[in-house]
Design an enzyme around this catalytic site. Structure first.
Site, mmCIF file in Angstrom:
data_model
loop_
_atom_site.group_PDB
_atom_site.id
_atom_site.type_symbol
_atom_site.label_atom_id
_atom_site.label_comp_id
_atom_site.label_asym_id
_atom_site.label_seq_id
_atom_site.Cartn_x
_atom_site.Cartn_y
_atom_site.Cartn_z
ATOM 1 N N ARG A 41 3.278 -20.296 -4.597
ATOM 2 C CA ARG A 41 2.930 -19.268 -5.603
ATOM 3 C C ARG A 41 4.148 -18.798 -6.383
ATOM 4 O O ARG A 41 4.233 -17.626 -6.755
ATOM 5 C CB ARG A 41 2.250 -18.053 -4.952
ATOM 6 C CG ARG A 41 0.884 -18.329 -4.380
ATOM 7 C CD ARG A 41 -0.194 -18.215 -5.455
ATOM 8 N NE ARG A 41 -1.494 -18.548 -4.906
ATOM 9 C CZ ARG A 41 -2.407 -17.665 -4.541
ATOM 10 N NH1 ARG A 41 -2.177 -16.387 -4.684
ATOM 11 N NH2 ARG A 41 -3.556 -18.061 -4.065
ATOM 12 N N ARG A 65 2.368 -13.170 -9.874
ATOM 13 C CA ARG A 65 2.445 -11.782 -10.359
ATOM 14 C C ARG A 65 3.735 -11.045 -10.054
ATOM 15 O O ARG A 65 3.989 -9.987 -10.613
ATOM 16 C CB ARG A 65 1.260 -10.990 -9.804
ATOM 17 C CG ARG A 65 -0.019 -11.250 -10.564
ATOM 18 C CD ARG A 65 -1.208 -10.743 -9.803
ATOM 19 N NE ARG A 65 -1.283 -11.408 -8.506
ATOM 20 C CZ ARG A 65 -2.211 -11.177 -7.590
ATOM 21 N NH1 ARG A 65 -3.128 -10.279 -7.805
ATOM 22 N NH2 ARG A 65 -2.217 -11.847 -6.460
ATOM 23 N N ARG A 92 -0.163 -13.766 -18.660
ATOM 24 C CA ARG A 92 -1.537 -13.572 -18.186
ATOM 25 C C ARG A 92 -2.250 -12.561 -19.083
ATOM 26 O O ARG A 92 -3.426 -12.723 -19.404
ATOM 27 C CB ARG A 92 -1.525 -13.076 -16.746
ATOM 28 C CG ARG A 92 -2.898 -13.049 -16.097
ATOM 29 C CD ARG A 92 -2.803 -12.332 -14.761
ATOM 30 N NE ARG A 92 -3.991 -12.450 -13.943
ATOM 31 C CZ ARG A 92 -5.112 -11.801 -14.142
ATOM 32 N NH1 ARG A 92 -5.236 -11.005 -15.190
ATOM 33 N NH2 ARG A 92 -6.136 -11.955 -13.321
ATOM 34 N N ASP A 121 -5.444 -23.530 -9.771
ATOM 35 C CA ASP A 121 -5.958 -22.913 -8.553
ATOM 36 C C ASP A 121 -6.751 -23.956 -7.785
ATOM 37 O O ASP A 121 -7.240 -24.926 -8.359
ATOM 38 C CB ASP A 121 -6.849 -21.704 -8.873
ATOM 39 C CG ASP A 121 -7.011 -20.822 -7.641
ATOM 40 O OD1 ASP A 121 -6.110 -20.017 -7.374
ATOM 41 O OD2 ASP A 121 -8.018 -20.978 -6.926
ATOM 42 N N TYR A 125 -15.081 -20.873 0.530
ATOM 43 C CA TYR A 125 -15.334 -20.004 -0.631
ATOM 44 C C TYR A 125 -16.687 -20.301 -1.277
ATOM 45 O O TYR A 125 -17.374 -19.395 -1.750
ATOM 46 C CB TYR A 125 -14.225 -20.180 -1.675
ATOM 47 C CG TYR A 125 -12.901 -19.565 -1.266
ATOM 48 C CD1 TYR A 125 -12.676 -18.198 -1.423
ATOM 49 C CD2 TYR A 125 -11.886 -20.346 -0.730
ATOM 50 C CE1 TYR A 125 -11.465 -17.626 -1.048
ATOM 51 C CE2 TYR A 125 -10.665 -19.782 -0.355
ATOM 52 C CZ TYR A 125 -10.462 -18.426 -0.520
ATOM 53 O OH TYR A 125 -9.269 -17.869 -0.152
HETATM 54 O O1 CP3 Z 1 2.025 -22.062 -6.114
HETATM 55 C C1 CP3 Z 1 1.947 -21.949 -7.356
HETATM 56 O O2 CP3 Z 1 2.762 -21.321 -8.043
HETATM 57 C C2 CP3 Z 1 0.810 -22.703 -8.069
HETATM 58 C C3 CP3 Z 1 -0.352 -21.949 -8.350
HETATM 59 C C4 CP3 Z 1 -1.399 -21.643 -7.297
HETATM 60 C C5 CP3 Z 1 -2.301 -20.575 -7.471
HETATM 61 N N1 CP3 Z 1 -3.228 -20.633 -6.458
HETATM 62 C C6 CP3 Z 1 -2.262 -19.595 -8.574
HETATM 63 C C7 CP3 Z 1 -2.919 -18.295 -8.384
HETATM 64 C C8 CP3 Z 1 -1.755 -22.313 -6.112
HETATM 65 C C9 CP3 Z 1 -1.093 -23.491 -5.432
HETATM 66 C C10 CP3 Z 1 -2.928 -21.661 -5.618
HETATM 67 C C11 CP3 Z 1 -3.645 -22.103 -4.402
HETATM 68 C C12 CP3 Z 1 -4.713 -21.260 -3.845
HETATM 69 N N2 CP3 Z 1 -5.658 -20.529 -4.519
HETATM 70 C C13 CP3 Z 1 -5.005 -21.161 -2.466
HETATM 71 C C14 CP3 Z 1 -4.285 -21.902 -1.360
HETATM 72 C C15 CP3 Z 1 -2.978 -21.320 -1.041
HETATM 73 C C16 CP3 Z 1 -3.046 -19.952 -0.428
HETATM 74 O O3 CP3 Z 1 -2.495 -19.039 -1.036
HETATM 75 O O4 CP3 Z 1 -3.610 -19.832 0.662
HETATM 76 C C17 CP3 Z 1 -6.109 -20.302 -2.318
HETATM 77 C C18 CP3 Z 1 -6.758 -19.881 -1.017
HETATM 78 C C19 CP3 Z 1 -6.513 -19.917 -3.623
HETATM 79 C C20 CP3 Z 1 -7.672 -19.059 -4.000
HETATM 80 C C21 CP3 Z 1 -7.212 -17.848 -4.679
HETATM 81 N N3 CP3 Z 1 -6.706 -17.817 -5.960
HETATM 82 C C22 CP3 Z 1 -7.212 -16.522 -4.171
HETATM 83 C C23 CP3 Z 1 -7.677 -16.124 -2.794
HETATM 84 C C24 CP3 Z 1 -6.700 -15.708 -5.181
HETATM 85 C C25 CP3 Z 1 -6.614 -14.224 -5.173
HETATM 86 C C26 CP3 Z 1 -5.514 -13.743 -4.300
HETATM 87 C C27 CP3 Z 1 -4.285 -13.465 -5.116
HETATM 88 O O5 CP3 Z 1 -3.194 -13.816 -4.697
HETATM 89 O O6 CP3 Z 1 -4.468 -12.801 -6.157
HETATM 90 C C28 CP3 Z 1 -6.344 -16.545 -6.276
HETATM 91 C C29 CP3 Z 1 -5.760 -16.133 -7.561
HETATM 92 C C30 CP3 Z 1 -4.469 -16.750 -7.967
HETATM 93 N N4 CP3 Z 1 -4.191 -18.087 -7.910
HETATM 94 C C31 CP3 Z 1 -3.353 -16.067 -8.507
HETATM 95 C C32 CP3 Z 1 -2.370 -17.026 -8.768
HETATM 96 C C33 CP3 Z 1 -1.021 -16.812 -9.385
HETATM 97 C C34 CP3 Z 1 -3.281 -14.577 -8.815
HETATM 98 C C35 CP3 Z 1 -4.276 -14.293 -9.910
HETATM 99 C C36 CP3 Z 1 -3.821 -13.342 -10.966
HETATM 100 O O7 CP3 Z 1 -2.935 -13.664 -11.777
HETATM 101 O O8 CP3 Z 1 -4.440 -12.267 -10.989
#
Ligand code: CP3
Length: 356
Positions: free
Chosen positions: A28, A32, A41, A78, A155
């Protein structure tokens, strides 16, 4: 044609070849905690608006590399793009988790699922990969990724995040054939998705199995690992993906590292609940390891971050095959300055560790 790689530490470590210092990237890393991410964003309007626009996705992928000396870039996207492309209707409310408008509620819903078109519904992902590869200009390798079938199914059946994903677990006990039908279409989809990312220019592939650790040993084998192994095997038969290292990351599944190492993958991601020395013994030199600093340590001061980074490097030792990372994603409240402290310490101490 893409230019040759200037920094191949990450790929060398995945192949367990010698490196000058330990490569590091952060799960990640585009997120944020970076003000420039929040600004992009805002311009995009929503998370999906950001992820589905290749220019925006490219911009945020490169943001952490402009700040820190990272050894890999990861596609900004994602794991839930696949269920979205299957018609489940993904959205993220600001600051909240994912939500599906049409979660899977019946056997009919599952029977209707088909492998999405990589040049259709998911073309925006491949366009982003192509653009990022071009803009990286060989600086560091680009990681493509997908969710594991088990974690995607969690999910899709629940419709949102959950502490225990009990709905899918209940299906595994009550209607195992239906659960396998769902996991199978997801394994085919993930295989096609990762192969398409490889064709578009991804240089390593990672499978995120965030919820594999919810399963006991036998169900983990049956419902999670089996499908990840199916994906690894499919990629080995793909003209573009066959040469690419695959990293499997099952969070909370450290008891299964030895079995996972036999899946044909190049590396395993590990969370912070295992010592890397023990993890290394468990995998017996068959694969590289990626991890495993507790992301909460980035909330501590610089001296603690440096000390804990060194502890992780010492636990792996000077052996080939370590990619430094956190044990899970970086959280939004982290001070970006702390990431710089971490990355620089990994490189400095990684060199010292090798006597360079
Ligand atoms: O690593 C990176 O920089 C690449 C981008 C990336 C995102 N999601 C961007 C994201 C990657 C590799 C993911 C994978 C992902 N997404 C997983 C597996 C890894 C993990 O963290 O366990 C999972 C379970 C998801 C599903 C997901 N997406 C959730 C549960 C959430 C909400 C939780 C959160 O952190 O906000 C997201 C949203 C998400 N995906 C964000 C980002 C940067 C935040 C969203 C925002 O900008 O509001």
């Amino acid at each position: 044609m893409n230019p040759p790689l200037k920094n191949d530490r990450f790929l060398r470590a995945l192949r367990r070849e010698p490196v000058d210092t330990t490569p590091v990237w952060v799960m990640r890393q585009a997120g944020r905690y970076l003000p420039e991410y929040r600004a992009t964003r805002e311009r995009a309007g929503s998370f999906m608006g950001l992820a589905q626009n290749p220019e925006f996705a490219c911009e945020v992928t490169l943001q952490p590399l402009q700040r820190f000396d990272l050894d890999a870039a990861i596609l900004f996207s994602d794991i839930l793009t696949i269920p979205d492309a299957m018609g489940l209707g993904l959205s993220f409310a600001q600051g909240e988790g994912p939500q599906f408008a049409h979660p899977l509620r019946s056997a009919t819903d599952i029977a209707r699922l088909a492998v999405p078109d990589m040049d259709g519904e998911l073309r925006y992902v491949m366009d982003a990969v192509r653009l990022i590869r071009r803009e990286l200009a060989g600086r560091v390798p680009l990681i493509g990724f997908a969710g594991s079938p088990w974690t995607l199914a969690c999910y899709m059946v629940e419709g949102s995040g959950s502490r225990d994903f009990a709905t899918l677990k209940a299906m595994c006990w009550n209607e195992p054939a239906l659960a396998h039908q769902l996991l199978d279409v997801l394994a085919c989809s993930v295989s096609a998705y990762l192969a398409a990312q490889a064709a578009a220019g991804a240089q390593a592939l990672m499978v995120f199995d965030t919820w594999g650790g919810l399963l006991g040993p036998a169900p983990f084998r049956e419902f999670s690992l089996r499908y990840m192994a199916q994906i690894v095997a499919a990629l080995k038969n793909d003209a573009h993906a066959r040469e690419l290292p695959v990293i499997l990351f099952s969070k909370g599944a450290n008891a299964h590292l030895a079995e996972m190492a036999d899946s044909g993958c190049a590396a395993l991601g590990v969370d912070w609940t295992v010592d890397l020395a023990d993890a290394r013994r468990a995998v017996g030199g068959k694969v590289a390891l990626q991890g495993n600093l507790d992301p909460a340590i980035l909330r501590a001061g610089p001296e603690v971050i440096r000390r804990e980074a060194r502890a992780v490097l010492d636990s792996y030792g000077p052996h080939p095959g370590h990619v430094f990372n956190l044990g899970h994603g970086i959280t939004p409240e982290v001070d970006p300055g702390h990431v710089r402290v971490l990355v620089d310490e990994v490189h400095t101490y990684g060199r010292a560790l090798r006597g360079a």
